[in-house]
Design a protein around this motif. Structure first.
Motif, PDB file in Angstrom:
ATOM      1  N   LEU A 200      48.729  30.466  37.503  1.00 50.02           N
ATOM      2  CA  LEU A 200      49.310  32.116  38.393  1.00 50.02           C
ATOM      3  C   LEU A 200      49.981  33.076  37.976  1.00 50.02           C
ATOM      4  O   LEU A 200      49.599  33.879  37.746  1.00 50.02           O
ATOM      5  N   THR A 201      50.781  32.507  37.114  1.00 51.96           N
ATOM      6  CA  THR A 201      51.475  32.915  36.347  1.00 51.96           C
ATOM      7  C   THR A 201      51.396  34.036  35.344  1.00 51.96           C
ATOM      8  O   THR A 201      51.238  34.658  35.069  1.00 51.96           O
ATOM      9  N   ILE A 202      50.458  33.037  34.664  1.00 51.94           N
ATOM     10  CA  ILE A 202      49.520  33.794  33.607  1.00 51.94           C
ATOM     11  C   ILE A 202      48.471  35.455  34.377  1.00 51.94           C
ATOM     12  O   ILE A 202      48.447  36.137  33.636  1.00 51.94           O
ATOM     13  N   ALA A 203      48.042  34.464  35.431  1.00 50.20           N
ATOM     14  CA  ALA A 203      47.103  35.262  36.229  1.00 50.20           C
ATOM     15  C   ALA A 203      47.956  37.035  36.583  1.00 50.20           C
ATOM     16  O   ALA A 203      47.133  38.661  36.733  1.00 50.20           O
ATOM     17  N   LYS A 204      49.219  36.319  36.665  1.00 50.14           N
ATOM     18  CA  LYS A 204      50.176  37.704  37.519  1.00 50.14           C
ATOM     19  C   LYS A 204      50.490  38.877  36.202  1.00 50.14           C
ATOM     20  O   LYS A 204      50.289  39.738  36.346  1.00 50.14           O
ATOM     21  N   GLU A 205      50.902  38.203  34.957  1.00 56.41           N
ATOM     22  CA  GLU A 205      50.420  38.345  33.834  1.00 56.41           C
ATOM     23  C   GLU A 205      49.223  39.416  33.384  1.00 56.41           C
ATOM     24  O   GLU A 205      49.887  40.769  32.896  1.00 56.41           O
ATOM     25  N   ILE A 206      48.297  38.954  33.612  1.00 60.87           N
ATOM     26  CA  ILE A 206      47.057  39.657  33.155  1.00 60.87           C
ATOM     27  C   ILE A 206      47.032  41.172  34.040  1.00 60.87           C
ATOM     28  O   ILE A 206      46.602  41.950  33.781  1.00 60.87           O
ATOM     29  N   CYS A 207      47.349  41.171  34.873  1.00 65.62           N
ATOM     30  CA  CYS A 207      47.033  42.265  35.963  1.00 65.62           C
ATOM     31  C   CYS A 207      48.597  43.238  35.969  1.00 65.62           C
ATOM     32  O   CYS A 207      48.206  44.293  36.447  1.00 65.62           O
ATOM     33  N   THR A 208      49.070  42.554  35.034  1.00 64.30           N
ATOM     34  CA  THR A 208      50.133  44.219  34.298  1.00 64.30           C
ATOM     35  C   THR A 208      49.605  45.049  33.484  1.00 64.30           C
ATOM     36  O   THR A 208      49.989  45.998  33.237  1.00 64.30           O
ATOM     37  N   ALA A 209      48.569  44.066  32.477  1.00 65.69           N
ATOM     38  CA  ALA A 209      48.097  44.840  31.943  1.00 65.69           C
ATOM     39  C   ALA A 209      47.180  46.036  32.506  1.00 65.69           C
ATOM     40  O   ALA A 209      46.559  46.150  33.381  1.00 65.69           O
ATOM     41  N   ALA A 210      46.810  47.529  31.537  1.00 68.46           N
ATOM     42  CA  ALA A 210      45.332  48.213  31.937  1.00 68.46           C
ATOM     43  C   ALA A 210      44.960  47.441  32.015  1.00 68.46           C
ATOM     44  O   ALA A 210      43.887  46.347  30.822  1.00 68.46           O
ATOM     45  N   PRO A 211      43.803  47.813  33.345  1.00 68.67           N
ATOM     46  CA  PRO A 211      42.768  47.195  33.693  1.00 68.67           C
ATOM     47  C   PRO A 211      41.373  47.606  32.778  1.00 68.67           C
ATOM     48  O   PRO A 211      40.302  46.545  32.524  1.00 68.67           O
ATOM     49  N   LEU A 212      40.998  48.466  32.107  1.00 70.19           N
ATOM     50  CA  LEU A 212      40.113  49.438  31.888  1.00 70.19           C
ATOM     51  C   LEU A 212      39.927  48.526  30.096  1.00 70.19           C
ATOM     52  O   LEU A 212      39.304  48.066  29.410  1.00 70.19           O
ATOM     53  N   GLY A 213      41.349  48.270  29.303  1.00 66.98           N
ATOM     54  CA  GLY A 213      41.974  48.000  28.317  1.00 66.98           C
ATOM     55  C   GLY A 213      41.316  46.290  28.567  1.00 66.98           C
ATOM     56  O   GLY A 213      40.392  45.932  27.693  1.00 66.98           O
ATOM     57  N   VAL A 214      41.863  45.831  29.441  1.00 69.47           N
ATOM     58  CA  VAL A 214      41.692  43.941  29.867  1.00 69.47           C
ATOM     59  C   VAL A 214      39.928  44.251  29.751  1.00 69.47           C
ATOM     60  O   VAL A 214      39.477  43.555  29.045  1.00 69.47           O
ATOM     61  N   GLN A 215      39.161  44.548  30.130  1.00 69.40           N
ATOM     62  CA  GLN A 215      37.967  45.206  30.209  1.00 69.40           C
ATOM     63  C   GLN A 215      36.993  45.529  29.391  1.00 69.40           C
ATOM     64  O   GLN A 215      36.080  44.798  28.739  1.00 69.40           O
TER      65      GLN A 215
END
Length: 267
Positions: A200-215
């Motif tokens: 869950l901690t890692i999922a939250k960290e991912i969510c702080t990144a730019a969604p378009l960049g992540v995708q």
């Protein structure tokens, strides 16, 4: 605070949201979360719902009960092999990434206890895998008269290497969490009971990144995995115009100048 969408005890899969995170639970604990045809369909529906919800940025797949999954419910599935149990339409997400629609958003998995066959292949099709140190694994299809068909013949071998993978694939023998880590099948091994919170901690960290960049990053990595490095490198500049002209790119630059945390909107 999490909001739950499914309440019926007949549901093989639970679905909740917690901010930007989608929480998907394997919910057949009395059968050690073995995948029958209904559970497979419901997991696909949950992942498709996550994929299509623009407010969600990361999914976390976990298991209710003591075990992640005993694998496939072979008795229930026996007469369904040729009736579409593992077929997915172009607008459906295949949890194992064989057919259907290719997902565009990240998936984190938290594993404890038993994780056999289809469970291994499910985690190999995810992006981050956190396992409890009490986890045990087996790709045992050859001991049941069949073969892995959820991606292990490709992804297990790609992760571990031919000589490391084949002793487990060709025999179906068990291995522990520490071996899974050495075989590069998992991201991290944590003490028993801490796997969900760490995931869950890692999922939250991912969510702080730019969604378009992540995708974009995920799409390029998937391109390399499916089509090879040459294809991925040839296509990589195609992502840039959309990203560099996004509001999130401007926000990222301003946040750096102003020395603050960025607030990305996915636009």
């Amino acid at each position: 605070m999490a909001t739950q969408s499914n309440s019926s005890t007949d549901n093989r899969i639970t679905y909740e949201t917690d901010g930007y995170i989608c929480l998907i639970g394997l919910n057949r604990a009395d059968k050690r979360n073995a995948f029958d045809s209904h559970m497979i369909k419901q997991l696909s529906q949950a992942l498709t719902r996550y994929e299509n919800d623009d407010n969600l940025r990361c999914a976390l797949i976990f298991a209710h009960g003591e075990h992640f999954t005993a694998g496939l419910d072979l008795m229930e599935l026996q007469d369904k092999w040729d009736k579409g149990a593992f077929e997915f339409n172009d607008d459906e997400i295949d949890p194992w990434g064989i057919g259907g629609k290719l997902r565009s958003k990240p998936v984190v998995v938290a594993i404890q206890g038993t994780c056999f066959t289809a469970g291994i292949e499910l985690m190999l099709n995810s992006d981050v895998v956190i396992v409890s140190d009490n986890s045990n694994f087996a790709q045992m299809e050859v001991q049941r008269g069949i073969m892995p068909f959820g991606g292990a013949t490709v992804r297990f071998v790609a992760a571990a290497g031919w000589q490391k993978a084949m002793p487990y694939l060709l025999t179906g023998k068990n291995f522990d969490a520490q071996t899974a880590d050495k075989l590069n099948l998992v991201s991290e091994v944590v003490p028993n009971g801490e796997e969900y919170q760490r995931a869950l901690t890692i999922a939250k960290e991912i969510c702080t990144a730019a969604p378009l960049g992540v995708q974009g990053l995920l799409s390029s990595a998937q391109d390399a995995s499916r089509n090879g490095a040459k294809s991925a490198l040839a296509n990589i500049h195609g992502y840039l115009p959309h990203l560099f002209h996004s509001q999130d790119a401007k926000e990222g630059a301003m946040a750096m100048v102003e020395r603050r945390a960025p607030e990305f909107k996915g636009r």
